[in-house]
Design a protein around this motif. Structure first.
Motif, short mmCIF file in Angstrom:
data_model
loop_
_atom_site.label_atom_id
_atom_site.label_comp_id
_atom_site.label_asym_id
_atom_site.label_seq_id
_atom_site.Cartn_x
_atom_site.Cartn_y
_atom_site.Cartn_z
N PRO A 120 0.83 -1.21 0.00
CA PRO A 120 0.00 0.00 0.00
C PRO A 120 0.87 1.26 0.00
CG PRO A 120 0.08 -0.93 2.20
CD PRO A 120 0.84 -1.87 1.32
N LEU A 121 0.27 2.38 -0.35
CA LEU A 121 0.93 3.68 -0.21
C LEU A 121 0.40 4.35 1.04
CD1 LEU A 121 1.29 5.53 -3.65
CD2 LEU A 121 3.06 4.66 -2.16
N VAL A 122 1.31 4.89 1.86
CA VAL A 122 0.92 5.52 3.12
C VAL A 122 1.49 6.93 3.18
CG1 VAL A 122 1.04 5.39 5.63
CG2 VAL A 122 0.85 3.29 4.29
N PHE A 123 0.64 7.91 3.46
CA PHE A 123 1.04 9.30 3.63
C PHE A 123 0.76 9.67 5.09
CE2 PHE A 123 -0.32 8.63 -0.72
CZ PHE A 123 0.72 9.18 -1.46
N ASP A 124 1.81 10.01 5.83
CA ASP A 124 1.72 10.05 7.29
C ASP A 124 1.27 11.38 7.88
OD1 ASP A 124 2.38 7.43 7.80
OD2 ASP A 124 4.53 7.83 7.79
N VAL B 218 -3.64 3.88 0.94
CA VAL B 218 -4.33 3.39 -0.25
C VAL B 218 -3.77 2.01 -0.57
CG1 VAL B 218 -4.91 3.83 -2.66
CG2 VAL B 218 -4.58 5.75 -1.09
N SER B 219 -4.63 1.02 -0.75
CA SER B 219 -4.18 -0.35 -1.00
C SER B 219 -5.01 -0.98 -2.11
CB SER B 219 -4.29 -1.18 0.28
OG SER B 219 -5.62 -1.20 0.75
N PHE B 220 -4.51 -2.11 -2.62
CA PHE B 220 -5.19 -2.85 -3.69
C PHE B 220 -5.48 -4.26 -3.22
CE2 PHE B 220 -4.89 -5.96 -7.12
CZ PHE B 220 -5.87 -5.52 -7.99
N SER B 221 -6.66 -4.76 -3.55
CA SER B 221 -7.02 -6.15 -3.27
C SER B 221 -7.61 -6.76 -4.53
CB SER B 221 -8.04 -6.23 -2.12
OG SER B 221 -8.52 -7.55 -1.97
#
Length: 593
Positions: free
Chosen positions: A313-317, A400-403
């Motif tokens: 996933p992409l993570v924006f902190d 944001v993640s993908f499944s």
């Protein structure tokens, strides 16, 4: 937001903090919940036999090689510390500022003249003599950090008798990312529990917890009765002990133990290391960080722009640190479908975004579903939800993640593209910030299926209500009308699924109608009905079946499709799973209704 706060009592009591700072001995060791104390063989009457059982159980994990650097600091009192390495016949020991002599409140300080010793877990005296103590400007938990440079006697050893490897310490200034993740600590402190108080004096012991908040570089740990992995807090004697967290397969020291709230407080404070890393490198040149000694995989990743992949996933902190109050997120560019307005409710679940990505080998664009969440102190929830949880609005992390389960009809291939989300301030309405998500998703294998629906066999799912708190319900947004749960007592009903199918022989597209039902304990009802019968929520499985008479206008033939059904918890709103089904139906006749 009163209901957000009721489970976590305030911990920043000025009286409690003042009492901690005024104690004459080093204040901080190991306390644990009543439940964990009894699980480890203890009895709440503090009998010596059961105390020994608990003591031994807590000591055993500290013998692991990952705690080789942990030791007892002996100065004017007893504290814990961490060996950072050796250089020029001296050992460098990381500990708390209040454990050593010479700290100043208004400036960095260096003090020589105190006799300090350091003894590791195997009982060996590693360093002893006149120490040079280094301090930040010590003004409380966030600056309660010190290094003792002590004459070296011998090097620490691992379990094989070889010289131990110095540990890694945290150098990432974004310390809030350490919240809501498991932590471990090993130190030399008093053993006790909230009801018993102290039951054993200083000793080497292990604990597990979780940082749930931070304030002025002080990370706050709190133990919870009934929590399997958050059962320990610091108590007198553990001052200076490192708190550890896994990062890139390394055991990383991320904080130094500083204060506690007493046996009944369940809470301890730990000063973050990373904000002081430049100073630490200056006074202890032997210090090791992942930044200076990168993992090869990490180095490879740093050479590329972060992208959303099929596994990462992409993570924006911590966007909320930039604003007053909270933020929420809405779709901006290249998002075909997503939340359209902000909401304020208890955080749970995730938002589904429909974005357009290009398959690289064919150049064709495809709609792809991705998941997006926003973080609060209550956990993850929908991105357009601006609510915050106790103790404050200071997270707001975007993930944001993908499944593949969300995309059962997406062909195998390599998908690329970009889309943008906009952060908006709930309280600071002028605030606006864009986040571009670059996607690079490879699908090289079919998604495993949970079952198949044929003309002779239906699919019946597991009994989710048997393991989930409360009941569950089912949704299939693309092929069924129900968009939300219902609660009613009507039985012998079903939900109609309108499934786009393909004729295997002609490749023509048709609509096949299936029935979907949920078992309520005394009969079958519609799939989105979360009600249960008087025998309780112990059922909840779904049944999907084909009935020929439901398809009077469907031409004869063999039809195939793949469908995705979402499982949701009604009471346990964080529970979300997906069922992935094959449809392989031979429709042999077209009966009249």
């Amino acid at each position: 937001m009163k209901w957000f706060r009721q489970h976590t009592p305030p911990i920043y009591s000025p009286i409690a903090i003042m009492l901690c700072s005024c104690l004459a001995f080093p204040v901080y060791a190991l306390g644990l919940t009543e439940q964990k104390y009894t699980e480890l063989g203890g009895a709440l009457d503090a009998h010596s036999t059961t105390v020994n059982a608990v003591d031994n159980a807590l000591n055993q994990p500290t013998l692991d090689d990952k705690f080789n650097a942990v030791g007892l600091v002996i100065s004017d009192s007893y504290c814990s510390g961490t060996w950072l390495g050796t250089q020029d016949d001296h050992a460098y020991i990381l500990t708390a500022a209040h454990c050593l002599a010479g700290a100043q409140s208004d400036q960095e300080a260096e003090y020589t003249g105190q006799h300090v010793s350091f003894r590791t877990g195997d009982g060996r005296l590693i360093a002893s003599g006149t120490s040079t103590n280094y301090f930040k400007a010590y003004q409380g938990c966030g600056t309660d950090i010190a290094v003792a440079k002590i004459p070296l006697l011998t090097a620490p050893l691992d379990s094989s008798g070889n010289q131990a490897t110095p540990p890694y310490v945290d150098s990432d200034p974004n310390t809030v990312q350490r919240l809501l993740k498991p932590i471990e600590f090993a130190g030399y402190g008093i053993l006790g529990s909230p009801s018993l108080g102290q039951v054993r004096s200083i000793g080497r012991r292990h604990g597990q917890g979780e940082f749930f908040d931070s304030e002025l570089n002080c990370l706050i740990n709190r133990a919870y009765e009934g929590a399997s992995d958050r059962w320990a807090f610091a108590s007198p004697g553990d001052s200076g002990s490192a708190v550890w967290q896994q990062d890139n397969d390394h055991n990383l020291a991320i904080a130094v133990t500083s204060w506690w709230m007493g046996w009944a407080g369940y809470t301890s404070g730990h000063g973050a290391i990373a904000p002081h890393i430049d100073w630490l490198r200056q006074v202890a040149p032997v210090v090791k960080t992942l930044e200076a000694n990168p993992d090869p995989r990490q180095e490879k990743e740093e050479n590329n722009e972060p992208k959303l992949t099929e596994t990462t996933p992409l993570v924006f902190d911590e966007i909320e640190k930039e604003v007053r109050g909270t933020v929420y997120y809405l779709p901006f560019e290249n998002v075909l479908k997503g939340p359209k307005r902000r909401i304020w409710r208890y955080p749970s679940g995730h938002s589904r975004l429909l974005v357009e990505l290009t398959e690289s080998s064919t150049g064709q664009t495809h709609p792809v579903v991705v998941r997006a969440q926003r973080l609060t102190h209550c956990g993850w929830g929908q991105i357009n939800n601006g609510a915050w949880c106790y103790p404050r609005a200071n997270l707001g992390t975007l993930k944001v993640s993908f499944s593949q389960a969300d995309n059962p009809e997406l062909p195998l291939g390599h998908y690329q593209g970009a889309f943008t989300l906009k952060a908006r301030g709930w309280h600071m309405r002028r605030f606006s910030k864009l986040y571009e998500i670059n996607a690079d998703i490879t699908l090289d294998s079919e998604l495993p299926v949970d079952g198949t629906v044929t003309e002779t066999a239906h699919f019946e799912g597991p009994r989710y209500d048997d393991t989930v708190r409360g009941s569950v319900y089912y949704l299939a947004p693309k092929i069924a009308k129900p968009k939300r749960p219902r609660w009613h007592g009507r039985l012998n009903t079903w939900t109609r699924l309108k499934v786009p199918v393909t004729n295997v022989e002609t490749n023509e597209s048709q609509i096949l109608r299936l029935r979907a039902q949920r078992y309520a304990g005394c009969g079958w009802t519609k799939m989105n009905n979360a009600a249960y019968c008087t025998n309780g929520p112990h059922w909840g499985q779904i049944k999907v079946q084909y009935v020929a008479t439901d398809n009077p206008n469907l031409p004869e033939g063999q039809y195939e499709a793949k469908i995705n059904i979402q499982v949701r918890g009604l009471r346990e709103r964080s529970f979300q799973e997906d069922l992935y089904l094959n449809v392989d139906v031979t429709h042999s006749e077209a009966p009249t209704p």
